[in-house]
Scaffold this active site. Sequence first.
Site, short mmCIF file in Angstrom:
data_model
loop_
_atom_site.label_atom_id
_atom_site.label_comp_id
_atom_site.label_asym_id
_atom_site.label_seq_id
_atom_site.Cartn_x
_atom_site.Cartn_y
_atom_site.Cartn_z
N ASP A 104 8.84 -1.18 18.06
CA ASP A 104 7.86 -1.77 18.96
C ASP A 104 8.58 -2.49 20.10
OD1 ASP A 104 5.96 -0.68 17.38
OD2 ASP A 104 5.01 -2.56 16.78
N HIS B 188 -1.56 -5.30 8.18
CA HIS B 188 -0.64 -4.26 7.68
C HIS B 188 -0.28 -4.43 6.20
CE1 HIS B 188 -0.39 -3.20 11.85
NE2 HIS B 188 0.25 -4.31 12.18
#
Length: 535
Positions: free
Chosen positions: A218, A367
């Site tokens: 990311d 998550h």
Amino acid sequence: MRGISLPLLLAALAVAAAEPASTLSGPARPVTVPLGDRGHAVDLPDTDPRVQRRVTGWAPEQIAVALSAQPTSAWLSWITGDFQMGGAVEPLDPSTVASVVRYGLAADSLVHEATGESLVYSQLYPFQGLHNYTSGIIHHVRLHGLEPGTKYYYQCGDPAIPDAMSGVHAFRTMPAVGPKSYPGRIAVVGDLGLTYNTTSTVDHMLRNRPDLVLLLGDVCYANLYLTNGTGTDCYSCTFAKSTPIHETYQPRWDYWGRYMEPVTSTIPMMVVEGNHEIEEQIHNKTFAAYSSRFAFPSEESGSFSPFYYSFDVGGIHFVMLAAYADYKKSGEQYRWLEKDLAKVDRSVTPWLIAGWHAPWYTTYKAHYREAECMRVEMEELLYSYGVDVVFTGHVHAYERSNRVFNYTLDPCGAVHISVGDGGNREKMATRHADEAGHCPDPASTADPSMGGGLCAANFTSGPAAGRFCWDRQPEYSAYRESSFGHGVLEVSNETHALWRWHRNQDRYATVGDEVYIVREPHKCLLGKPTRSASY
């Protein structure tokens, strides 16, 4: 105690009290730092001087150093020419500019020369009204025959074109491979982005003078933007129902490379992909920017993939794995990992450290157990070879585990450390799955970008037996905090390493979390490790 003055005794006691905890002491009691004001991450605008193009013509920019599999080699990357955006874009010709690096042991004595390859990538959308992108010319050159632990000076570019060579930069190669040789500091960061919080994280990191940076996916969050440059903190909340494809604004990659150049041109950085690098485009192509912009020791480590690879740094063998490529036992990544681990000689590289994006052991609601299928496929293999530490990102908070295997405290299990708190503009993860009313629906934990399988189920044993979530902070979770920051690993010798996590709110010398990670090869590497529910 005769002969020791009271002030000296008090000073000694203070030092002892300040000594970090050690994994040798067994599992730490779980700690959750109360949530404070964490502010809101805001992206740097394209008007910020730090992200604007500062070169002209064919002069190099976005210069970066990466490691090869061994410290006798390294990669240099850069970009020449500017990107193009529009409905119809014409890619630059990579053969227009040569890929040359001149280097040596002094700034005024660049007596060696290496050449490499160049490429251009495009991000194209087959929908009317969307803007396409094509990059500048990306260059990758591998330097050979380097001396370990040595400072090298270099220039990159094309010496045949006027004003097409960079200024002189310098980087230091990693220590020689061996059990007595280690870098001073390894910075570890994930989910960095390009916000004002990012700048704080990077400033903190540089004050700690790292020799190597691990970036666990990311990178720049270009996919939080439409192709017209309109951004949001949550793409699915704002744009998902109004766009025919998940768009990206590729210039954010160039902004990130320009902002990071003072770091990446002098400190080697190793990157692994995250979900924000998927970036789907025409013909279902993905990961174009990620696989084009960075250099990886893929060929050198035998993976031939930009998504997973390995490299040695002194007495450490690093394995970088892919959460967003096939990780099944029947797949290429798993077969490569088996071969790579089988070749590791722990008498030469005692430390075995793994890194990837999505964590296996997170207690945050965001998550939660999303990477369970990957854990089910790979954890047994990593455990059997005695992986010492696992670094991940993805969850936008900090968390460190006790030694754990299969959700059970295990003195031979790895310490899992999640540092997805680098500074991106998406919100911090603040809720924990063990809080009342915040345990997610098991059916919601499957991530299509990780294969879409549903592998997470209720626990069958232990304090959470019969439930999908614990009713308190799990015993395998040692420390968790919702703050932006980064971590630093200092490996001292074959058995001892100091891990420190720095939160952005602190002064540069202040540490938010720290622990000595101590290897016990006499206990865990003699044949098949013995599993235990306690230390």
